[in-house]
Design a protein around this motif. Structure first.
Motif, PDB file in Angstrom:
ATOM      1  N   GLU A 161       0.770  -1.337  -0.138  1.00  0.00           N
ATOM      2  CA  GLU A 161       0.075   0.196  -0.129  1.00  0.00           C
ATOM      3  C   GLU A 161       0.754   1.277  -0.233  1.00  0.00           C
ATOM      4  O   GLU A 161       1.656   1.386   0.831  1.00  0.00           O
ATOM      5  CB  GLU A 161      -0.701  -0.056   1.573  1.00  0.00           C
ATOM      6  CG  GLU A 161      -2.374   0.916   1.491  1.00  0.00           C
ATOM      7  CD  GLU A 161      -3.023   0.697   2.456  1.00  0.00           C
ATOM      8  OE1 GLU A 161      -2.286   0.017   3.247  1.00  0.00           O
ATOM      9  OE2 GLU A 161      -4.100   1.322   2.358  1.00  0.00           O
ATOM     10  N   TRP A 170      -3.442   0.629  -3.550  1.00  0.00           N
ATOM     11  CA  TRP A 170      -3.014  -1.060  -3.617  1.00  0.00           C
ATOM     12  C   TRP A 170      -2.200  -0.927  -4.928  1.00  0.00           C
ATOM     13  O   TRP A 170      -2.252  -0.926  -5.965  1.00  0.00           O
ATOM     14  CB  TRP A 170      -3.540  -1.884  -3.285  1.00  0.00           C
ATOM     15  CG  TRP A 170      -4.094  -2.172  -1.504  1.00  0.00           C
ATOM     16  CD1 TRP A 170      -5.203  -2.125  -1.383  1.00  0.00           C
ATOM     17  CD2 TRP A 170      -3.022  -2.792  -1.233  1.00  0.00           C
ATOM     18  NE1 TRP A 170      -5.317  -2.384   0.081  1.00  0.00           N
ATOM     19  CE2 TRP A 170      -4.277  -2.928   0.455  1.00  0.00           C
ATOM     20  CE3 TRP A 170      -1.748  -3.153  -0.107  1.00  0.00           C
ATOM     21  CZ2 TRP A 170      -3.829  -3.216   1.578  1.00  0.00           C
ATOM     22  CZ3 TRP A 170      -2.127  -3.290   0.658  1.00  0.00           C
ATOM     23  CH2 TRP A 170      -2.975  -4.003   1.431  1.00  0.00           C
ATOM     24  N   TYR A 261      -7.834  -5.003  -5.720  1.00  0.00           N
ATOM     25  CA  TYR A 261      -7.165  -4.617  -5.112  1.00  0.00           C
ATOM     26  C   TYR A 261      -6.381  -3.392  -6.059  1.00  0.00           C
ATOM     27  O   TYR A 261      -6.297  -1.859  -5.922  1.00  0.00           O
ATOM     28  CB  TYR A 261      -6.064  -4.989  -3.876  1.00  0.00           C
ATOM     29  CG  TYR A 261      -6.235  -5.740  -3.329  1.00  0.00           C
ATOM     30  CD1 TYR A 261      -6.928  -7.393  -3.340  1.00  0.00           C
ATOM     31  CD2 TYR A 261      -6.772  -5.799  -2.370  1.00  0.00           C
ATOM     32  CE1 TYR A 261      -6.682  -7.727  -2.670  1.00  0.00           C
ATOM     33  CE2 TYR A 261      -7.309  -6.049  -1.141  1.00  0.00           C
ATOM     34  CZ  TYR A 261      -7.432  -7.707  -1.971  1.00  0.00           C
ATOM     35  OH  TYR A 261      -7.739  -8.614   0.097  1.00  0.00           O
TER      36      TYR A 261
END
Lengths: 277, 190
Positions: A161, A170, A261
């Motif tokens: 992250e 991310w 993500y």
């Protein structure tokens, strides 16, 4: 004639400093007008993959085929030593139990063969039961996204992250490129500069494996850096599980889970070079 | 002293030196005729005979060398006689019609499955190559120097060693039991 000969090398000599002059301009950092230069906003993320540790489960057709092959092999084979011995022992037993059993014949070499083939098999079974192999699939570890031991049958990619602009996204772990180092060195630095990392990786070659260009939002755009280019580098996690650190902003994800993500445009470029075979 | 006495005894008898082989004076022991004899068997036939022997040996050696070297047998291609033993034959089971049909259909399914897998692999590899090509083009547009650095081969990468997947994961801190083995592979020399 002689003049021509002199002229040719002179011409080349003249063009060389010109080229150098131009290339020097193209390499210099922010502060020049007109030329497109390599902005120091370039980032080099590293795609660290943990390759599968155990073989994948067979799909139904693979299992069927496996069974069929096994049967065919068994049918086409000849009896092995062990099987012959089993048959002989069975015959001997049946002869012993028959009424007209002549013990003198058999006992001439009876003292040696007290160990029957069936006993050997039992011993082998015992030994196998004593050995406990590690479990192939552990459901609790599989759900823990931060552990590198999850989903041992697939290859996993490391996500970290990081802050880009104002948002926390991310991404594949990255750092900015600095003057005087090659892109691969930047990628290596990206790996080592991760907090609490300790990952040992082998980089696959000097060349980047993918590129992603994006234009910065107009607020941050300056005269020189309109957008950034992101060059991805591939690396394979070397053996030895990295130390498990909790609260570290890492995720190990399979390719199918990447979509949750990553941003769609980024994902499109990244999924091309991540092979999930 | 003793030799002079001996000589005087000889002289005493006959008053002249007796040159008989039996009474050769001790002084002349080391130089007497039979002891002075060297091997006089230097006949010219002998070196020739030795040369002939040597030539014959050389010819034999050449003949032996001319024979091509024996080929080393490949042990995998020779069926050991143990396997051809008749007592080892299994009773071949009779397959029902459905089963043989089922097997044929399964083979065809497998064929199709494997083909799909292969095409997927080839496509994935092509995509990855395409991505790399684009990356290198972009890099070229950006800076020549970094492009050249990226194209250089990495000497540390080769040889690359990675252990492939096993059936079960490795048990941490496992002490494998030691085993003994006798290597009985036959080594052939040409």
């Amino acid at each position: 004639m002689q003049q021509k000969k002199m002229a040719a090398p002179c011409g080349r000599m003249a063009s060389r400093p010109l080229l150098q002059f131009l290339s020097r301009f193209s390499r210099s950092p922010v502060g020049n007008t007109g030329f497109r230069q390599f902005s120091s906003a370039t980032v080099c993320p590293v795609c660290l993959q943990r390759l599968p540790v155990i073989s994948a489960d067979c799909s139904p057709i693979e299992q069927q085929f496996k069974q069929m092959l096994h049967q065919i092999e068994l049918e086409k084979s000849v009896l092995s030593d062990h099987e012959l011995r089993l048959l002989e022992d069975a015959e001997k037993m049946s002869r012993k139990q028959a009424d007209d059993y002549d013990s003198d014949e058999e006992d001439s070499h009876g003292d040696k063969e007290i160990m029957m083939a069936q006993d050997l098999e039992d011993i082998w079974e015992q030994k196998m039961k004593n050995f406990q192999p590690a479990l192939r699939v552990r459901a609790d570890v599989d759900k823990d996204l931060t552990s590198a031991e999850r989903c041992l049958a697939d290859s996993l990619v490391l996500l970290a992250e990081q802050e880009v602009g104002d948002e926390k996204l991310w991404l594949l772990p990255q750092t900015r490129w600095q003057e005087g180092e090659t892109l691969r060195q930047t990628a290596e630095r990206a790996l080592t500069s991760l907090p609490a990392a300790g990952f040992k990786a082998t980089f696959l070659g000097n060349a980047p494996c993918g590129v992603y260009k994006y234009k910065l939002p107009k607020a941050i755009r300056t005269e020189n850096s309109i957008g950034t280019k992101v060059f991805f580098f591939k690396a394979i996690l070397a053996d030895g599980a990295p130390p498990k650190t909790k609260k570290a902003p890492f995720l190990w994800v399979k390719k199918s889970e990447l979509q949750k993500y990553l941003k769609p445009a980024y994902m499109m470029k990244v999924e091309r070079f991540i092979l999930d075979l | 002293m003793t030799c002079t006495l001996f000589c005087s005894s000889l002289y005493g008898e006959h008053h002249h030196l007796v040159q008989s082989p039996w009474f050769a004076p001790v002084m002349t022991l080391k130089t007497s005729a039979p002891l002075r004899a060297e091997p006089k068997k230097k006949k010219k036939v002998d070196p020739r005979r030795e040369q002939m022997l040597r030539e014959r040996l050389k010819k034999k050696l050449k003949k032996l060398e001319k024979v091509p070297p024996e080929l080393i047998p490949i042990e995998d291609f020779i069926t050991p006689t143990k396997c051809l033993d008749e007592t080892r034959e299994r009773t071949a089971p009779r397959l029902s019609f459905e089963e043989s049909e089922g097997r044929a259909l399964l083979l065809k399914e497998w064929c199709r499955y494997k083909q799909k897998q292969h095409m997927a692999e080839v496509e994935a590899v092509e995509l990855a190559l395409e991505a790399q090509r684009e990356a290198l083009e972009e890099l070229k547009l950006e800076s020549e120097e970094l492009y050249r650095a990226a194209l250089k081969p990495d000497p540390l990468l080769i040889p690359f060693v990675h252990e492939g997947p096993a059936y079960t994961p490795a048990i941490p801190n496992y002490d494998a039991p030691d085993g003994k083995y006798n290597d009985i592979t036959k080594v052939y020399t040409q």
